[in-house]
Design a protein around this motif. Structure first.
Motif, short mmCIF file in Angstrom:
data_model
loop_
_atom_site.label_atom_id
_atom_site.label_comp_id
_atom_site.label_asym_id
_atom_site.label_seq_id
_atom_site.Cartn_x
_atom_site.Cartn_y
_atom_site.Cartn_z
N TYR A 29 0.83 -1.21 0.00
CA TYR A 29 0.00 0.00 0.00
C TYR A 29 0.86 1.26 0.00
CZ TYR A 29 -4.41 -2.47 0.44
OH TYR A 29 -5.50 -3.25 0.21
N GLU A 30 1.99 1.22 0.69
CA GLU A 30 2.88 2.38 0.68
C GLU A 30 3.43 2.61 -0.73
OE1 GLU A 30 6.80 4.16 2.96
OE2 GLU A 30 6.42 2.01 3.06
N THR A 31 3.82 1.55 -1.42
CA THR A 31 4.32 1.66 -2.79
C THR A 31 3.23 2.21 -3.71
OG1 THR A 31 5.86 -0.16 -2.43
CG2 THR A 31 5.33 0.38 -4.72
N LEU A 32 2.02 1.71 -3.56
CA LEU A 32 0.89 2.20 -4.36
C LEU A 32 0.66 3.68 -4.11
CD1 LEU A 32 -1.34 1.34 -6.33
CD2 LEU A 32 -2.73 0.75 -4.35
N SER A 33 0.74 4.11 -2.86
CA SER A 33 0.54 5.52 -2.52
C SER A 33 1.64 6.40 -3.12
CB SER A 33 0.50 5.67 -1.00
OG SER A 33 0.28 7.01 -0.66
N ILE A 34 2.88 5.92 -3.06
CA ILE A 34 4.00 6.68 -3.64
C ILE A 34 3.82 6.81 -5.15
CG2 ILE A 34 6.48 6.61 -4.12
CD1 ILE A 34 6.77 5.30 -1.30
N ALA A 35 3.46 5.72 -5.81
CA ALA A 35 3.24 5.76 -7.26
C ALA A 35 2.12 6.74 -7.61
CB ALA A 35 2.92 4.37 -7.79
N ASN A 36 1.06 6.73 -6.83
CA ASN A 36 -0.05 7.65 -7.05
C ASN A 36 0.42 9.10 -6.89
OD1 ASN A 36 -3.02 8.23 -7.29
ND2 ASN A 36 -2.62 9.11 -5.28
N ASP A 37 1.21 9.39 -5.85
CA ASP A 37 1.70 10.75 -5.63
C ASP A 37 2.58 11.21 -6.80
OD1 ASP A 37 0.36 10.79 -3.24
OD2 ASP A 37 2.15 10.56 -1.99
N LEU A 38 3.40 10.30 -7.32
CA LEU A 38 4.24 10.65 -8.47
C LEU A 38 3.38 10.97 -9.70
CD1 LEU A 38 7.18 8.13 -8.13
CD2 LEU A 38 7.31 10.62 -8.00
N LEU A 39 2.32 10.20 -9.92
CA LEU A 39 1.43 10.48 -11.04
C LEU A 39 0.77 11.85 -10.91
CD1 LEU A 39 -0.32 7.07 -11.78
CD2 LEU A 39 1.17 8.37 -13.28
N VAL A 40 0.34 12.18 -9.70
CA VAL A 40 -0.26 13.50 -9.48
C VAL A 40 0.74 14.58 -9.87
CG1 VAL A 40 -1.08 15.12 -7.72
CG2 VAL A 40 -1.87 12.76 -7.68
N ALA A 41 1.99 14.43 -9.43
CA ALA A 41 3.02 15.42 -9.75
C ALA A 41 3.24 15.51 -11.26
CB ALA A 41 4.33 15.05 -9.04
N VAL A 42 3.28 14.37 -11.94
CA VAL A 42 3.49 14.37 -13.39
C VAL A 42 2.35 15.09 -14.10
CG1 VAL A 42 3.54 12.88 -15.44
CG2 VAL A 42 4.96 12.33 -13.45
N TRP A 43 1.10 14.77 -13.74
CA TRP A 43 -0.04 15.41 -14.41
C TRP A 43 0.02 16.92 -14.25
CZ3 TRP A 43 -0.70 11.65 -17.16
CH2 TRP A 43 -1.15 10.39 -16.78
N PHE A 44 0.28 17.40 -13.04
CA PHE A 44 0.29 18.84 -12.81
C PHE A 44 1.52 19.51 -13.42
CE2 PHE A 44 -2.91 17.91 -9.52
CZ PHE A 44 -3.83 18.87 -9.87
N LEU A 45 2.67 18.86 -13.39
CA LEU A 45 3.86 19.45 -13.97
C LEU A 45 3.73 19.56 -15.49
CD1 LEU A 45 6.66 20.57 -13.39
CD2 LEU A 45 7.55 18.25 -13.66
N VAL A 46 3.35 18.47 -16.14
CA VAL A 46 3.18 18.50 -17.60
C VAL A 46 2.06 19.46 -17.97
CG1 VAL A 46 2.56 17.12 -19.63
CG2 VAL A 46 4.12 16.18 -17.92
N GLY A 47 0.96 19.43 -17.22
CA GLY A 47 -0.14 20.36 -17.48
C GLY A 47 0.30 21.81 -17.37
N SER A 48 1.16 22.09 -16.41
CA SER A 48 1.66 23.46 -16.23
C SER A 48 2.47 23.92 -17.44
CB SER A 48 2.52 23.55 -14.97
OG SER A 48 1.74 23.29 -13.84
N PHE A 49 3.35 23.03 -17.94
CA PHE A 49 4.13 23.39 -19.13
C PHE A 49 3.23 23.58 -20.35
CE2 PHE A 49 7.80 21.64 -16.77
CZ PHE A 49 8.64 22.74 -16.89
N LEU A 50 2.25 22.70 -20.50
CA LEU A 50 1.34 22.82 -21.65
C LEU A 50 0.49 24.09 -21.56
CD1 LEU A 50 0.23 19.10 -22.06
CD2 LEU A 50 1.83 20.40 -23.49
#
Length: 97
Positions: A29-50
């Motif tokens: 569950y900790e690994t799943l949570s970390i992966a989810n947090d990374l995805l959130v960061a990716v979506w917002f970072l890429v979205g910000s550049f776009l």
């Protein structure tokens, strides 16, 4: 020692004994949570550049929406972990994510 016993040593260190299955579940569950947090960061970072270019603003907006929806996944992961641990006789810990 029983599977969920806590022991405070004379030097002040704390040892918590958990069952093997509980440790495996916590790590998953900790690994799943970390992966989810990374995805959130990716979506917002890429979205910000776009969002910087008018031609890609719409896709950037969609990535912000996806990132926002992904934020709702974390409490679902935490609730699932809590229910799963209770089913196997685990317990909540202040150190849990």
């Amino acid at each position: 020692m029983p599977p969920h016993e806590t022991h405070v040593h004379p030097d002040g260190t704390l040892t918590l004994h958990l069952g093997q299955r509980e440790l495996v579940l916590r790590r998953r569950y900790e690994t799943l949570s970390i992966a989810n947090d990374l995805l959130v960061a990716v979506w917002f970072l890429v979205g910000s550049f776009l969002f910087l270019d008018a031609a890609t603003t719409e896709i950037g907006t969609w990535l912000f929406i996806v990132g926002s929806a992904e934020l709702a996944v974390r409490p679902v992961i935490r609730l699932s972990r809590r229910v799963h641990l209770r089913k196997v006789g685990g317990h909540e810990s202040a150190a849990d994510f």
